[in-house]
Design a protein around this motif. Structure first.
Motif, PDB file in Angstrom:
ATOM      1  N   TRP A  99       0.852  -1.202   0.000  1.00 59.40           N
ATOM      2  CA  TRP A  99       0.000   0.000   0.000  1.00 59.40           C
ATOM      3  C   TRP A  99       0.884   1.247   0.000  1.00 59.40           C
ATOM      4  CZ3 TRP A  99      -5.522   0.718   0.857  1.00 59.40           C
ATOM      5  CH2 TRP A  99      -5.879   2.047   1.049  1.00 59.40           C
ATOM      6  N   SER A 100       1.830   1.286   0.943  1.00 60.47           N
ATOM      7  CA  SER A 100       2.700   2.462   1.073  1.00 60.47           C
ATOM      8  C   SER A 100       3.509   2.695  -0.196  1.00 60.47           C
ATOM      9  CB  SER A 100       3.632   2.281   2.275  1.00 60.47           C
ATOM     10  OG  SER A 100       4.495   3.386   2.401  1.00 60.47           O
ATOM     11  N   GLU A 101       4.064   1.628  -0.723  1.00 56.44           N
ATOM     12  CA  GLU A 101       4.878   1.727  -1.943  1.00 56.44           C
ATOM     13  C   GLU A 101       4.070   2.271  -3.107  1.00 56.44           C
ATOM     14  OE1 GLU A 101       7.913   0.767  -4.957  1.00 56.44           O
ATOM     15  OE2 GLU A 101       7.986   1.076  -2.788  1.00 56.44           O
ATOM     16  N   ASN A 102       2.879   1.739  -3.307  1.00 53.35           N
ATOM     17  CA  ASN A 102       2.077   2.115  -4.475  1.00 53.35           C
ATOM     18  C   ASN A 102       1.363   3.449  -4.297  1.00 53.35           C
ATOM     19  OD1 ASN A 102       2.224  -0.201  -6.448  1.00 53.35           O
ATOM     20  ND2 ASN A 102       1.625  -1.319  -4.616  1.00 53.35           N
ATOM     21  N   GLU A 103       0.785   3.665  -3.133  1.00 48.23           N
ATOM     22  CA  GLU A 103      -0.025   4.868  -2.913  1.00 48.23           C
ATOM     23  C   GLU A 103       0.823   6.131  -2.979  1.00 48.23           C
ATOM     24  OE1 GLU A 103      -3.537   7.098  -2.034  1.00 48.23           O
ATOM     25  OE2 GLU A 103      -2.993   5.278  -3.099  1.00 48.23           O
ATOM     26  N   HIS A 104       2.084   6.040  -2.578  1.00 43.13           N
ATOM     27  CA  HIS A 104       2.929   7.227  -2.574  1.00 43.13           C
ATOM     28  C   HIS A 104       3.764   7.360  -3.845  1.00 43.13           C
ATOM     29  CE1 HIS A 104       2.110   6.583   1.812  1.00 43.13           C
ATOM     30  NE2 HIS A 104       1.755   7.831   1.647  1.00 43.13           N
ATOM     31  N   ARG A 105       3.454   6.542  -4.836  1.00 45.31           N
ATOM     32  CA  ARG A 105       4.108   6.710  -6.131  1.00 45.31           C
ATOM     33  C   ARG A 105       3.053   7.119  -7.164  1.00 45.31           C
ATOM     34  NH1 ARG A 105       9.369   4.989  -6.613  1.00 45.31           N
ATOM     35  NH2 ARG A 105      10.224   3.968  -4.768  1.00 45.31           N
ATOM     36  N   THR A 106       2.461   6.176  -7.848  1.00 49.74           N
ATOM     37  CA  THR A 106       1.442   6.538  -8.834  1.00 49.74           C
ATOM     38  C   THR A 106       0.047   6.552  -8.238  1.00 49.74           C
ATOM     39  OG1 THR A 106       1.203   4.234  -9.501  1.00 49.74           O
ATOM     40  CG2 THR A 106       2.787   5.565 -10.716  1.00 49.74           C
ATOM     41  N   LEU A 108      -2.866   4.252  -5.777  1.00 51.82           N
ATOM     42  CA  LEU A 108      -3.660   3.057  -6.010  1.00 51.82           C
ATOM     43  C   LEU A 108      -5.014   3.405  -6.596  1.00 51.82           C
ATOM     44  CD1 LEU A 108      -2.959   1.167  -2.671  1.00 51.82           C
ATOM     45  CD2 LEU A 108      -2.346   0.335  -4.943  1.00 51.82           C
ATOM     46  N   ALA A 109      -5.515   2.528  -7.439  1.00 53.25           N
ATOM     47  CA  ALA A 109      -6.889   2.680  -7.914  1.00 53.25           C
ATOM     48  C   ALA A 109      -7.830   2.440  -6.741  1.00 53.25           C
ATOM     49  CB  ALA A 109      -7.176   1.688  -9.037  1.00 53.25           C
ATOM     50  N   GLU A 110      -9.037   3.023  -6.808  1.00 55.22           N
ATOM     51  CA  GLU A 110      -9.985   2.873  -5.709  1.00 55.22           C
ATOM     52  C   GLU A 110     -10.309   1.411  -5.452  1.00 55.22           C
ATOM     53  OE1 GLU A 110     -11.620   6.522  -4.321  1.00 55.22           O
ATOM     54  OE2 GLU A 110      -9.599   5.712  -4.402  1.00 55.22           O
ATOM     55  N   ALA A 111     -10.430   0.616  -6.512  1.00 53.79           N
ATOM     56  CA  ALA A 111     -10.746  -0.808  -6.340  1.00 53.79           C
ATOM     57  C   ALA A 111      -9.610  -1.530  -5.619  1.00 53.79           C
ATOM     58  CB  ALA A 111     -11.013  -1.456  -7.698  1.00 53.79           C
ATOM     59  N   ASP A 112      -8.365  -1.143  -5.901  1.00 51.11           N
ATOM     60  CA  ASP A 112      -7.228  -1.748  -5.214  1.00 51.11           C
ATOM     61  C   ASP A 112      -7.231  -1.396  -3.737  1.00 51.11           C
ATOM     62  OD1 ASP A 112      -6.350  -2.811  -7.627  1.00 51.11           O
ATOM     63  OD2 ASP A 112      -5.084  -1.078  -8.085  1.00 51.11           O
ATOM     64  N   LYS A 113      -7.577  -0.141  -3.422  1.00 50.02           N
ATOM     65  CA  LYS A 113      -7.675   0.262  -2.017  1.00 50.02           C
ATOM     66  C   LYS A 113      -8.729  -0.576  -1.295  1.00 50.02           C
ATOM     67  CE  LYS A 113      -6.460   5.128  -2.799  1.00 50.02           C
ATOM     68  NZ  LYS A 113      -6.947   6.530  -2.683  1.00 50.02           N
ATOM     69  N   LEU A 114      -9.878  -0.733  -1.958  1.00 42.68           N
ATOM     70  CA  LEU A 114     -10.962  -1.508  -1.358  1.00 42.68           C
ATOM     71  C   LEU A 114     -10.516  -2.933  -1.069  1.00 42.68           C
ATOM     72  CD1 LEU A 114     -13.936  -1.972  -0.574  1.00 42.68           C
ATOM     73  CD2 LEU A 114     -14.398  -2.469  -2.969  1.00 42.68           C
ATOM     74  N   ASP A 115      -9.888  -3.578  -2.048  1.00 46.04           N
ATOM     75  CA  ASP A 115      -9.462  -4.968  -1.877  1.00 46.04           C
ATOM     76  C   ASP A 115      -8.468  -5.104  -0.725  1.00 46.04           C
ATOM     77  OD1 ASP A 115     -11.061  -5.798  -3.950  1.00 46.04           O
ATOM     78  OD2 ASP A 115      -9.477  -5.712  -5.457  1.00 46.04           O
ATOM     79  N   THR A 116      -7.532  -4.147  -0.642  1.00 49.35           N
ATOM     80  CA  THR A 116      -6.519  -4.217   0.411  1.00 49.35           C
ATOM     81  C   THR A 116      -7.135  -4.021   1.789  1.00 49.35           C
ATOM     82  OG1 THR A 116      -4.884  -3.329  -1.140  1.00 49.35           O
ATOM     83  CG2 THR A 116      -4.320  -3.290   1.198  1.00 49.35           C
ATOM     84  N   ILE A 117      -8.009  -3.033   1.907  1.00 48.37           N
ATOM     85  CA  ILE A 117      -8.669  -2.780   3.195  1.00 48.37           C
ATOM     86  C   ILE A 117      -9.515  -3.974   3.600  1.00 48.37           C
ATOM     87  CG2 ILE A 117     -10.447  -1.358   4.304  1.00 48.37           C
ATOM     88  CD1 ILE A 117      -9.315   1.029   2.711  1.00 48.37           C
ATOM     89  N   GLU A 118     -10.195  -4.586   2.632  1.00 40.90           N
ATOM     90  CA  GLU A 118     -11.006  -5.755   2.925  1.00 40.90           C
ATOM     91  C   GLU A 118     -10.134  -6.906   3.420  1.00 40.90           C
ATOM     92  OE1 GLU A 118     -14.517  -8.498   0.889  1.00 40.90           O
ATOM     93  OE2 GLU A 118     -13.210  -7.293  -0.393  1.00 40.90           O
TER      94      GLU A 118
END
Length: 493
Positions: A99-106, A108-118
């Motif tokens: 999450w940290s790696e991806n969110e602070h670079r390009t 994350l897509a909203e769907a990716d955030k949802l999947d990770t939080i789930e």
């Protein structure tokens, strides 16, 4: 978790790396990114863990690895950080790291955030801890958790809605009218206001059903909205008579033919005695501590109350043996006058509700502003202008209540003549920048304190300029707030 072995830098053919476990659904390899990797190679090494069979599985850096494969780079540097572990703790660490790696670079897509939080939630991580470990607002975590398990909300998220937007559809699942209003609210840029109005409507429907409980127990159907007398045969019971010409009442009409709509009434009363007073006899312009205009009641001495009055309708007068009586010209004119008065009362009630919903959204926005570390540009001038022209607002009783609500504070001693405001301890430990924020919030609270549902009926320049000011800071005005602004222009620049 991975072991604590010393990380080792290796060079390896990118096609030999395992890239099968990643929270990002789409790598989004843009042309510029691919060209950069092809020209400069992989400058920052991806991280990887060594599997039980000796292979290397990428943990962070999936985009760089995929771009290197497309560029046909013979080798890339990879930082091996340890052996792979697959227990829950290790999985949580991986999810948070990716999450940290991806969110602070390009990002994350909203769907990716949802999947990770789930996934984190299923692993037993609380919403508060998810927000803390992913450095995400708790509101977004709650929104994601609301969407999980809701197929319609998930579909809307995949179609491009944000977590907040999709969560609104999950909240009102099964309500087709609410879905249409939410869609319009998104297009109009007023989703927060739409959601709050729908919440208020739902709460009102529950209150209406509670108010109609006695009639429901008698077998009379309760309605959440007034029946149409234009597109259906339904008629108000007080406009019908029996075949014998007697006025129709709930006593002489079978319950199976009746429905009830509980009309919400707003009345004003003297706070001290409870005596009802007319709205037009209340002085809303008098400041706290000042005398009201002669013949009027100070707004601080008045209180608003909500009552429920039953309106009975017959859905099929013919089946119930009822009819409309004949009217003389004078009677018709009298009925027209009554209907006009009813229509005006309904308009006032509807607009008061709209103002109440907008006030909730506005207060939520002010609470978010209160968490700022630095004040917005122009805050000092706003404070100075208020001190020069409306300093008395800052010391009114209602200002203190609003300030405490926004900041989540409580005055130290409410029994003394001058209790220490709850904001004082916050000021004592604040930096200069944060102290300016607290001064700005207190000033906003002072302006908010003099707004209420009379502002949409009559133009008040102070309220209009206050609303235009917060609009210039990013707050979206609702329709009723726009009405309160009158012809006051937007603030630009």
């Amino acid at each position: 978790m991975t072991n604590t072995a010393t990380p080792a830098l290796v060079h390896i053919d990118p096609t030999e790396l395992l890239v099968d476990i990643n929270i990002r659904g789409s790598l989004r390899l843009t042309a510029d990114f691919l060209a950069s990797i092809a020209e400069q190679g992989v400058i920052q090494p991806p991280t990887a863990v060594r599997t039980a069979d000796g292979a290397l599985r990428v943990r962070t850096g999936h985009r760089r690895t995929a771009a290197a494969v497309q560029a046909a780079l013979p080798t890339i540097p990879v930082l091996v950080i340890g052996d792979e572990a697959t227990d829950d703790a290790a999985t949580i660490d991986r999810l948070v790291a990716q999450w940290s790696e991806n969110e602070h670079r390009t990002g994350l897509a909203e769907a990716d955030k949802l999947d990770t939080i789930e996934q984190l939630s299923l692993l037993g991580v609380s919403a508060a801890q998810i927000a803390k470990r992913t450095k995400t607002q708790r509101r977004d975590v709650d929104a994601a958790l609301a969407i999980t398990g809701n197929a319609d909300a998930r579909r809307r998220l995949d179609d491009g809605l944000t977590l907040d937007q999709a969560a609104a559809f999950a909240e009102f699942e099964g309500d087709e009218d609410a879905a249409r209003q939410l869609e319009f609210g998104i297009r109009a840029g007023r989703l927060d206001h739409t959601v709050q109005r729908l919440r208020d409507r739902r709460a009102e429907a529950e209150a209406r059903r509670a108010a109609a409980a006695d009639y429901i127990a008698q077998g009379i159907t309760n309605l959440d909205s007034r029946p149409s007398t234009y597109s259906s045969p339904a008629r108000a019971l007080d406009r019908l008579v029996t075949e014998a010409g007697d006025p129709a009442t709930i006593e002489n009409v079978d319950n199976e033919h009746l429905v009830v709509y509980m009309e919400q009434e707003t009345t004003y009363h003297l706070a001290e005695t409870g005596d009802e007073i007319d709205y037009d006899d209340i002085d809303f312009e008098a400041e706290t501590g000042e005398d009201a205009e002669e013949g009027y009641t100070h707004h601080d001495a008045a209180e608003e109350r909500t009552t429920w009055t039953p309106e009975f309708y017959c859905l099929d007068p013919a089946a119930a043996g009822l009819r409309e009586p004949g009217h003389s010209g004078g009677a018709a004119t009298d009925d027209d006058g009554k209907e006009a008065a009813r229509a005006e009362r309904r308009r006032v009630i509807a607009n008061n509700k709209a103002w109440g919903s907008a006030e909730t959204v506005r207060m939520d926005w002010l609470k978010k502003q209160a968490t700022r570390k630095t004040a917005p540009k122009g805050a000092a001038a706003f404070i100075a202008n208020t001190l020069a022209t409306r300093a008395q607002l800052l010391t009114s009783y209602r200002t203190g209540r609003i300030r405490n609500d926004i900041l989540g504070t409580k005055d130290a001693d409410t029994t003394s003549y001058r209790p220490e405001p709850g904001v004082v301890p916050l000021i004592a430990k604040a930096s200069d920048a944060r102290a300016l924020v607290l001064s700005w919030i207190q000033t906003l609270a002072a302006h908010e304190a003099v707004t209420n549902n009379h502002c949409w009926r009559n133009y008040y320049s102070d309220t209009a300029h206050y609303l235009r000011y917060i609009e210039s800071l990013g707050y979206t005005l609702s329709e009723i707030e726009e009405q309160a602004c009158g012809n006051t222009p937007k603030i630009t620049g």
